[in-house]
Enzyme design. Structure first.
Site, mmCIF file in Angstrom:
data_model
loop_
_atom_site.group_PDB
_atom_site.id
_atom_site.type_symbol
_atom_site.label_atom_id
_atom_site.label_comp_id
_atom_site.label_asym_id
_atom_site.label_seq_id
_atom_site.Cartn_x
_atom_site.Cartn_y
_atom_site.Cartn_z
ATOM 1 C CG PHE A 110 -1.991 0.974 1.282
ATOM 2 C CD1 PHE A 110 -3.041 0.936 0.383
ATOM 3 C CD2 PHE A 110 -1.986 1.958 2.263
ATOM 4 C CE1 PHE A 110 -4.066 1.864 0.451
ATOM 5 C CE2 PHE A 110 -3.014 2.888 2.340
ATOM 6 C CZ PHE A 110 -4.051 2.839 1.431
ATOM 7 C CB SER A 179 2.612 -4.669 3.079
ATOM 8 O OG SER A 179 1.724 -4.117 3.998
ATOM 9 C CG MET A 180 -2.458 -3.840 1.689
ATOM 10 S SD MET A 180 -3.626 -2.605 1.090
ATOM 11 C CE MET A 180 -4.151 -1.868 2.644
ATOM 12 C CD1 TRP A 204 -2.396 -5.247 7.360
ATOM 13 C CD2 TRP A 204 -3.818 -5.334 5.626
ATOM 14 N NE1 TRP A 204 -3.581 -4.679 7.760
ATOM 15 C CE2 TRP A 204 -4.483 -4.720 6.721
ATOM 16 C CE3 TRP A 204 -4.527 -5.515 4.442
ATOM 17 C CZ2 TRP A 204 -5.802 -4.262 6.658
ATOM 18 C CZ3 TRP A 204 -5.846 -5.068 4.374
ATOM 19 C CH2 TRP A 204 -6.470 -4.455 5.475
ATOM 20 C CG ASP A 225 4.343 -6.093 10.668
ATOM 21 O OD1 ASP A 225 3.731 -5.018 10.826
ATOM 22 O OD2 ASP A 225 4.393 -6.704 9.588
ATOM 23 C CG HIS A 257 4.602 -3.570 7.764
ATOM 24 N ND1 HIS A 257 3.914 -4.745 7.605
ATOM 25 C CD2 HIS A 257 4.213 -2.766 6.737
ATOM 26 C CE1 HIS A 257 3.124 -4.657 6.540
ATOM 27 N NE2 HIS A 257 3.300 -3.460 5.994
HETATM 28 O O1 9J3 Z 1 4.594 0.750 5.283
HETATM 29 C C1 9J3 Z 1 4.213 0.132 4.273
HETATM 30 O O2 9J3 Z 1 4.996 -0.142 3.364
HETATM 31 C C2 9J3 Z 1 2.753 -0.304 4.192
HETATM 32 C C3 9J3 Z 1 2.487 -1.286 3.101
HETATM 33 C C4 9J3 Z 1 1.158 -1.985 3.282
HETATM 34 O O3 9J3 Z 1 0.630 -2.597 2.373
HETATM 35 O O4 9J3 Z 1 0.516 -1.871 4.498
HETATM 36 C C5 9J3 Z 1 -0.681 -2.596 4.660
HETATM 37 C C6 9J3 Z 1 -1.470 -2.092 5.793
#
Ligand code: 9J3
Ligand code: ZN
Length: 309
Positions: A110, A179-180, A204, A225, A257
């Site tokens: 994200f 992550s996402m 995530w 994280d 994270h």
């Molecule tokens: O700090 C980041 O790189 C967030 C990347 C992500 O997908 O967060 C999901 C909540």
């Protein structure tokens, strides 16, 4: 195990008789295996070599190295030239002498762009994979969209207008993401069970249950994280994957994270081993995955099923 056998060592503390017995045992076991295979496969001399193996026999040093066996070339795929994802960069072994390679698409998280996952490009491609680090359609896309985009990227990579399609075996593909984007890699595997490997990195996803997945999956979490806490994301992801699936859970120690967005030896060595083992069916890498890696300076916990099927 193999590299120990290949390297002559000073036998100072090993009695000679025991060495001989060990070697005889090894030859006897090899002969028995060969005999069994020959008997069950008439007309063959033994086990067929794996046609998907690429590169030399691995060692701990080779899977930890910043760069592997293959010189890497790269090409840019413009956002404007594709649909269904945001373009990206393809990293691939420069040589065509070893035939085709498996391919891996990788999604950022994200608000992230391909720059956040760029280090995986040369790192994995130099081990013998075509690697596509992608941008997403918008940086706010959710995991399900990132999953569809990973698949669109693989379809582009193996399709008629791809600059690298002749370098790829389209039957051996995988997905990764941060992550996402990691959540997206699970979405992609769920919707395309023919994928050979998935690796969510501090993934995530609001959906934390993945019993539908049939793709061998290495879930990587970080002990510190606070954005995708392992207790709410990576651990339920891993636990909900089928018990019969080849799956593993690697929890990084002293990690956060965003640890997966900069070069990390532990992430790299187990990702390389997982991709080799399941995209290339290269059992030379099984030694790094089974028996399960022990906790240590960079690993809080490693769970999985062994041996791999
Ligand atoms: O700090 C980041 O790189 C967030 C990347 C992500 O997908 O967060 C999901 C909540
Ligand atoms: Zn679910």
């Amino acid at each position: 195990m193999q590299q120990h056998l290949a390297q002559p060592r000073t036998p100072a503390r090993i009695p000679r008789i025991r060495r001989i017995r060990t070697l005889r045992g090894l030859f006897a076991a090899t002969a028995a295996t060969g005999g069994l295979l020959a008997a069950s496969l008439p007309g063959t001399a033994g086990a067929a070599a794996n046609p998907y193996e690429r590169g030399p026999a691995p060692t701990v040093a080779s899977i930890e190295a910043p760069l592997g066996h293959y010189a890497v070339a790269r090409t840019t795929v413009a956002r404007s030239s594709v649909t269904g994802f945001g373009g990206g960069t393809v990293y691939y072994p420069a040589s065509t002498a070893d035939g085709t390679f498996g391919a891996v698409a990788i999604s950022p998280g994200f608000t992230g762009t391909q720059s956040s996952i760029a280090w995986y490009g040369p790192r994995l491609a130099s081990q013998g994979f075509v690697v596509f680090t992608i941008d997403t359609v918008t940086v706010l896309d959710q995991p399900a969209g990132r999953g569809r985009q990973l698949l669109a990227a693989l379809d582009y990579l193996t399709g008629g207008t791809s600059p690298v399609r002749n370098r790829i075996d389209p039957s051996r593909l995988g997905v990764m993401g941060h992550s996402m984007g990691g959540g997206g890699s699970l979405e992609a595997a769920k919707s395309r069970p023919s994928l050979k490997a998935a690796i969510p990195l501090t993934g995530w996803n609001a959906d934390t249950t993945w019993p539908e997945v049939r793709t061998p999956t290495l879930v990587v979490g970080a002990d510190g994280d606070t954005i995708a806490p392992v207790a709410l994301h990576s651990e339920p992801f891993y636990t909900s994957l089928p018990a019969t699936l080849d799956k593993a859970y690697l929890e990084l120690k002293g990690a956060v994270h965003r640890t997966p967005i900069t070069p990390d030896t532990t992430i790299a060595k187990y990702s390389v081993s997982w991709l080799k083992r399941f995209i290339d069916a290269d059992t030379r890498y099984e030694q790094f995955l089974c028996p399960l890696p022990a906790p240590g300076p960079t690993i809080v916990e490693y769970r999985g099923n062994c041996p791999h099927s």
